[in-house]
Write an enzyme that holds these catalytic residues in place. Structure first.
Site, PDB file in Angstrom:
ATOM      1  N   LYS A  55       0.702  -1.236  -0.083  1.00 20.24           N
ATOM      2  CA  LYS A  55       0.150   0.068  -0.145  1.00 20.24           C
ATOM      3  C   LYS A  55       0.804   1.362   0.121  1.00 20.24           C
ATOM      4  CE  LYS A  55      -1.489   1.778   4.180  1.00 20.24           C
ATOM      5  NZ  LYS A  55      -1.175   3.116   4.688  1.00 20.24           N
ATOM      6  N   ASN A  56       2.016   1.353   0.751  1.00 22.29           N
ATOM      7  CA  ASN A  56       2.767   2.553   1.048  1.00 22.29           C
ATOM      8  C   ASN A  56       3.372   2.935  -0.246  1.00 22.29           C
ATOM      9  OD1 ASN A  56       1.204   3.197   3.398  1.00 22.29           O
ATOM     10  ND2 ASN A  56       2.895   2.313   4.692  1.00 22.29           N
ATOM     11  N   ARG A  92       1.617  14.593  13.668  1.00 23.74           N
ATOM     12  CA  ARG A  92       2.054  14.260  12.249  1.00 23.74           C
ATOM     13  C   ARG A  92       2.191  15.283  11.343  1.00 23.74           C
ATOM     14  NH1 ARG A  92      -0.137   8.748   9.946  1.00 23.74           N
ATOM     15  NH2 ARG A  92       1.768   8.944   8.943  1.00 23.74           N
ATOM     16  N   PRO A  93       3.060  16.533  12.090  1.00 24.75           N
ATOM     17  CA  PRO A  93       3.396  17.789  11.140  1.00 24.75           C
ATOM     18  C   PRO A  93       3.846  17.224   9.903  1.00 24.75           C
ATOM     19  CG  PRO A  93       4.806  17.659  12.970  1.00 24.75           C
ATOM     20  CD  PRO A  93       3.860  16.333  12.942  1.00 24.75           C
ATOM     21  N   VAL A  94       3.889  18.540   8.867  1.00 25.67           N
ATOM     22  CA  VAL A  94       4.648  18.424   7.789  1.00 25.67           C
ATOM     23  C   VAL A  94       5.851  19.477   7.227  1.00 25.67           C
ATOM     24  CG1 VAL A  94       2.686  17.099   6.272  1.00 25.67           C
ATOM     25  CG2 VAL A  94       2.572  19.661   6.573  1.00 25.67           C
ATOM     26  N   ASP A  95       6.156  19.919   8.614  1.00 26.13           N
ATOM     27  CA  ASP A  95       7.409  21.040   8.473  1.00 26.13           C
ATOM     28  C   ASP A  95       8.532  20.552   7.675  1.00 26.13           C
ATOM     29  OD1 ASP A  95       7.504  19.083  10.880  1.00 26.13           O
ATOM     30  OD2 ASP A  95       9.382  20.142  11.199  1.00 26.13           O
ATOM     31  N   GLN A  96       8.963  19.061   7.843  1.00 28.62           N
ATOM     32  CA  GLN A  96      10.073  18.728   7.148  1.00 28.62           C
ATOM     33  C   GLN A  96       9.859  18.726   5.594  1.00 28.62           C
ATOM     34  OE1 GLN A  96      12.971  18.062   8.852  1.00 28.62           O
ATOM     35  NE2 GLN A  96      11.887  19.304  10.225  1.00 28.62           N
ATOM     36  N   ARG A 125      -3.473  11.184   4.724  1.00 29.62           N
ATOM     37  CA  ARG A 125      -2.166  12.137   4.693  1.00 29.62           C
ATOM     38  C   ARG A 125      -1.268  11.961   3.573  1.00 29.62           C
ATOM     39  NH1 ARG A 125       0.194  13.652   8.557  1.00 29.62           N
ATOM     40  NH2 ARG A 125       2.277  13.586   7.899  1.00 29.62           N
ATOM     41  N   ARG A 140      -8.407   0.188   5.075  1.00 26.33           N
ATOM     42  CA  ARG A 140      -7.592   1.192   4.396  1.00 26.33           C
ATOM     43  C   ARG A 140      -6.403   0.720   3.863  1.00 26.33           C
ATOM     44  NH1 ARG A 140      -6.479   6.711   7.621  1.00 26.33           N
ATOM     45  NH2 ARG A 140      -5.106   6.773   5.658  1.00 26.33           N
ATOM     46  N   CYS A 150      -3.742  12.700  13.272  1.00 23.91           N
ATOM     47  CA  CYS A 150      -4.423  11.539  13.014  1.00 23.91           C
ATOM     48  C   CYS A 150      -4.445  10.841  14.162  1.00 23.91           C
ATOM     49  CB  CYS A 150      -3.895  10.523  11.854  1.00 23.91           C
ATOM     50  SG  CYS A 150      -2.523   9.662  12.103  1.00 23.91           S
ATOM     51  N   ILE A 182       8.606   6.512  17.436  1.00 21.07           N
ATOM     52  CA  ILE A 182       8.304   7.139  15.978  1.00 21.07           C
ATOM     53  C   ILE A 182       7.053   8.088  16.128  1.00 21.07           C
ATOM     54  CG2 ILE A 182       7.875   7.090  13.604  1.00 21.07           C
ATOM     55  CD1 ILE A 182      10.591   5.967  14.470  1.00 21.07           C
ATOM     56  N   ASP A 235       5.271   0.208  12.317  1.00 19.89           N
ATOM     57  CA  ASP A 235       3.773  -0.259  11.779  1.00 19.89           C
ATOM     58  C   ASP A 235       3.558  -1.754  11.999  1.00 19.89           C
ATOM     59  OD1 ASP A 235       3.949   1.709   8.355  1.00 19.89           O
ATOM     60  OD2 ASP A 235       3.441   2.180  10.475  1.00 19.89           O
TER      61      ASP A 235
HETATM   62  C1  EPZ Z   1       4.937   6.600   6.628  1.00 19.70           C
HETATM   63  O1  EPZ Z   1       4.358   8.007   7.221  1.00 19.70           O
HETATM   64  C2  EPZ Z   1       4.018   5.581   6.458  1.00 19.70           C
HETATM   65  N1  EPZ Z   1       2.739   6.063   5.637  1.00 19.70           N
HETATM   66  C3  EPZ Z   1       3.397   5.264   7.956  1.00 19.70           C
HETATM   67  O2  EPZ Z   1       2.613   3.960   7.863  1.00 19.70           O
HETATM   68  C4  EPZ Z   1       4.744   4.686   8.939  1.00 19.70           C
HETATM   69  O3  EPZ Z   1       3.928   4.507  10.101  1.00 19.70           O
HETATM   70  C5  EPZ Z   1       5.760   5.879   8.914  1.00 19.70           C
HETATM   71  O4  EPZ Z   1       5.996   6.206   7.372  1.00 19.70           O
HETATM   72  C6  EPZ Z   1       7.132   5.728   9.699  1.00 19.70           C
HETATM   73  O5  EPZ Z   1       7.675   4.554   9.128  1.00 19.70           O
HETATM   74  C7  EPZ Z   1       3.014   6.066   4.425  1.00 19.70           C
HETATM   75  O6  EPZ Z   1       4.128   5.601   3.685  1.00 19.70           O
HETATM   76  C8  EPZ Z   1       1.678   6.260   3.408  1.00 19.70           C
HETATM   77  P1  EPZ Z   1       7.382  10.006   8.636  1.00 19.70           P
HETATM   78  P2  EPZ Z   1       5.141   9.376   7.317  1.00 19.70           P
HETATM   79  O7  EPZ Z   1       7.218  11.161   8.191  1.00 19.70           O
HETATM   80  O8  EPZ Z   1       6.009   9.370   6.086  1.00 19.70           O
HETATM   81  C9  EPZ Z   1       7.510  13.189  12.360  1.00 19.70           C
HETATM   82  C10 EPZ Z   1       0.879   2.836   7.871  1.00 19.70           C
HETATM   83  O9  EPZ Z   1       0.301   2.169   8.972  1.00 19.70           O
HETATM   84  N2  EPZ Z   1       7.669  14.361  11.261  1.00 19.70           N
HETATM   85  O10 EPZ Z   1       8.291   8.982   8.394  1.00 19.70           O
HETATM   86  O11 EPZ Z   1       4.054  10.170   7.284  1.00 19.70           O
HETATM   87  C11 EPZ Z   1       6.429  12.196  12.451  1.00 19.70           C
HETATM   88  O12 EPZ Z   1       5.347  13.245  13.095  1.00 19.70           O
HETATM   89  C12 EPZ Z   1       1.414   4.179   8.048  1.00 19.70           C
HETATM   90  O13 EPZ Z   1       0.798   2.369   6.848  1.00 19.70           O
HETATM   91  C13 EPZ Z   1       7.565  15.437  11.434  1.00 19.70           C
HETATM   92  O14 EPZ Z   1       7.751  15.760  12.771  1.00 19.70           O
HETATM   93  O15 EPZ Z   1       5.850   9.209   8.533  1.00 19.70           O
HETATM   94  C14 EPZ Z   1       6.658  11.136  12.959  1.00 19.70           C
HETATM   95  O16 EPZ Z   1       6.790  11.443  14.611  1.00 19.70           O
HETATM   96  C15 EPZ Z   1       1.144   4.714   9.419  1.00 19.70           C
HETATM   97  N3  EPZ Z   1       7.557  16.350  10.498  1.00 19.70           N
HETATM   98  C16 EPZ Z   1       8.277  11.023  12.298  1.00 19.70           C
HETATM   99  O17 EPZ Z   1       8.512  12.184  12.029  1.00 19.70           O
HETATM  100  C17 EPZ Z   1       7.446  16.175   9.105  1.00 19.70           C
HETATM  101  O18 EPZ Z   1       7.445  16.925   8.526  1.00 19.70           O
HETATM  102  C18 EPZ Z   1       8.217   9.788  11.266  1.00 19.70           C
HETATM  103  O19 EPZ Z   1       7.262  10.200  10.455  1.00 19.70           O
HETATM  104  C19 EPZ Z   1       7.067  14.597   8.797  1.00 19.70           C
HETATM  105  C20 EPZ Z   1       7.315  13.785   9.992  1.00 19.70           C
END
Ligand code: EPZ
Length: 419
Positions: free
Chosen positions: A22-23, A122-126, A93, A398, A117, A328, A306
């Protein structure tokens, strides 16, 4: 809304094929926006998140849909719209990953902030930091990101933490930027590596100075591609855990790259379960009792967050104490109270859940809250004596393709019914 009705206590035995990831599929659907030619993705899973991404793509004026039972086709060419609306982005997201491709192709994007969620803020600042480093002007207004760039230019991005979708989003933007970009502290999950493979096949120039350091030479355009999606490592891990849930369980999962689950399989071995691995399959068996574990979630190649809820369900059946640390996400223990209602002995101490096993689980009505938590409740229901009803299984739909059919094929007594 649907629910699963489960009659537990029956060891699962047999062989089942994993669906496509899926991802990976979600990222590759966003990447299709970059190509002048059509992108076809075979072995794509029928899960709700992909339907949402299809709605996003069609809303951008891009023709995207199912070409056959397991193959998605996304037509190439520049999107005619540049907005990903709140009512779709908030439900999934990963839609936020259209930001980079839209900026790269159209020089303009209006994408809703995804909001938090169940598992965290889950911010998107990065993501935004990365786009700005490539020359985009970013404004936030009315809950939307308004991003513009006449032409993205090469830049250097060093992420504050490993972010999977952040890495994918910025990488896609960099592929069409003017000049060389460097991405440091990049995520290296298999889904990132699969995206790199497909982008290269489309004509992108991406070097890996190391698994966390990507160097991208922007190119004027990218072509279409045909690609077969890799097996879903998290679905595979979830099904393999079923091989340890009850004495006599024996589950083989095919259609996967076992190396994507090295740490999960190592942990199952450490617990005392029998684990075998082949070129595209893995098998987990349980003969008698097994031991508790220390598990700490971490970015790849560490233990995947996950799989945290699923291994917790398993460890309720282990002899002794287990400690599971979620490093995480800040709120990813929502399966705990529901597991406790089934009879598990779990205490949360900060980021760590302490599981005392083995617990005799007895069936009860439980509520799914998020994708992986609901998988955990299904696994526990399979181990519990009596009947468990897992409500709101739209969460599980999902990310899992007809999981009840796969589990029934393994002998599980589970059926879907209207709540
Ligand atoms: C991906 O989400 C996966 N989703 C998630 O799977 C998975 O849990 C996650 O990576 C971690 O492996 C998809 O690929 C669609 P991150 P992603 O950015 O990319 C923080 C599932 O169950 N962060 O790696 O959104 C964030 O809050 C889903 O299939 C910031 O602070 O996760 C988290 O604490 C759930 N700012 C950490 O980084 C940002 O701009 C890792 O999140 C981005 C992230």
């Amino acid at each position: 809304m649907d629910q699963f009705r489960i009659e537990g206590g029956v060891p699962l035995r047999g062989e089942v094929a994993a669906s496509g990831s899926k991802n990976s599929t979600l990222a590759l659907m966003a990447a299709a926006l970059l190509g002048d030619g059509a992108v076809t993705l075979s072995n794509a899973p029928h899960v709700r998140d992909l339907d949402t991404m299809l709605q996003i793509l069609n809303g951008l004026g891009v023709r995207a849909g199912w070409e056959s039972s397991d193959t998605l086709r996304i037509e190439g060419g520049e999107p005619t719209q540049i907005e990903a609306p709140y009512d779709l982005v908030r439900t999934m997201r990963a839609s936020f990953m259209v930001l980079g491709p839209l900026l790269a192709r159209c020089g303009h994007a209006r994408v809703s902030l995804p909001g938090g969620c169940a598992i965290g803020a889950r911010p998107v600042d990065q993501h935004l930091k990365g786009m700005a480093a490539l020359g985009a002007k970013i404004e936030l207004e009315a809950g939307y990101v308004e991003a513009r760039a006449d032409r993205l230019r090469g830049g250097r991005v060093t992420f504050d933490m490993r972010t999977v979708n952040g890495t994918q989003n910025v990488l896609m933007a960099a592929c069409l930027a003017d000049g060389v970009s460097e991405i440091e502290n990049a995520a290296c999950e298999p889904e990132v590596l699969e995206l790199i493979e497909v982008l290269r096949a489309m004509g992108a120039r991406i070097d890996q100075a190391s698994s966390e350091h990507l160097i991208v030479q922007g190119v004027p355009s990218l072509a279409g591609v045909r690609h077969k999606i890799a097996g879903d490592r998290i679905e595979a891990g979830t099904l393999l855990v079923c091989g340890g849930i009850l004495p006599g369980s024996d589950v083989k999962v095919t259609g996967i790259a076992p190396e994507h689950n090295n740490v999960v399989l190592e942990k199952l071995r450490e617990a005392g379960l029998s684990v075998e691995v082949g070129s595209d399959w893995a098998r987990v068996r349980r003969h008698g009792n097994f031991r508790g574990l220390r598990v700490k979630t971490a970015p790849f190649p560490g233990f995947p967050t996950d799989m945290q809820a699923q291994i917790m369900a398993l460890l309720t059946q282990a002899d002794g104490v287990s400690a599971i640390s979620e490093n995480i996400f800040e709120n990813r223990f929502m399966h705990v109270p529901e597991l406790v209602r089934l009879g598990a002995d779990i205490e949360i101490e900060g980021k760590t859940a302490v599981v005392n096993g083995p617990s005799r689980l007895s069936g009860a009505p439980v509520m799914a809250t998020d994708l992986r938590a609901s998988a955990s409740l299904v696994l526990a229901g399979l181990a519990a004596s009596g009947e468990t009803r897992v409500r709101r299984v739209y969460h599980i739909d999902r990310g899992y393709e007809r999981i009840e059919e796969k589990l029934a094929r393994l002998g599980g007594r589970i059926r879907r019914e209207a709540e």
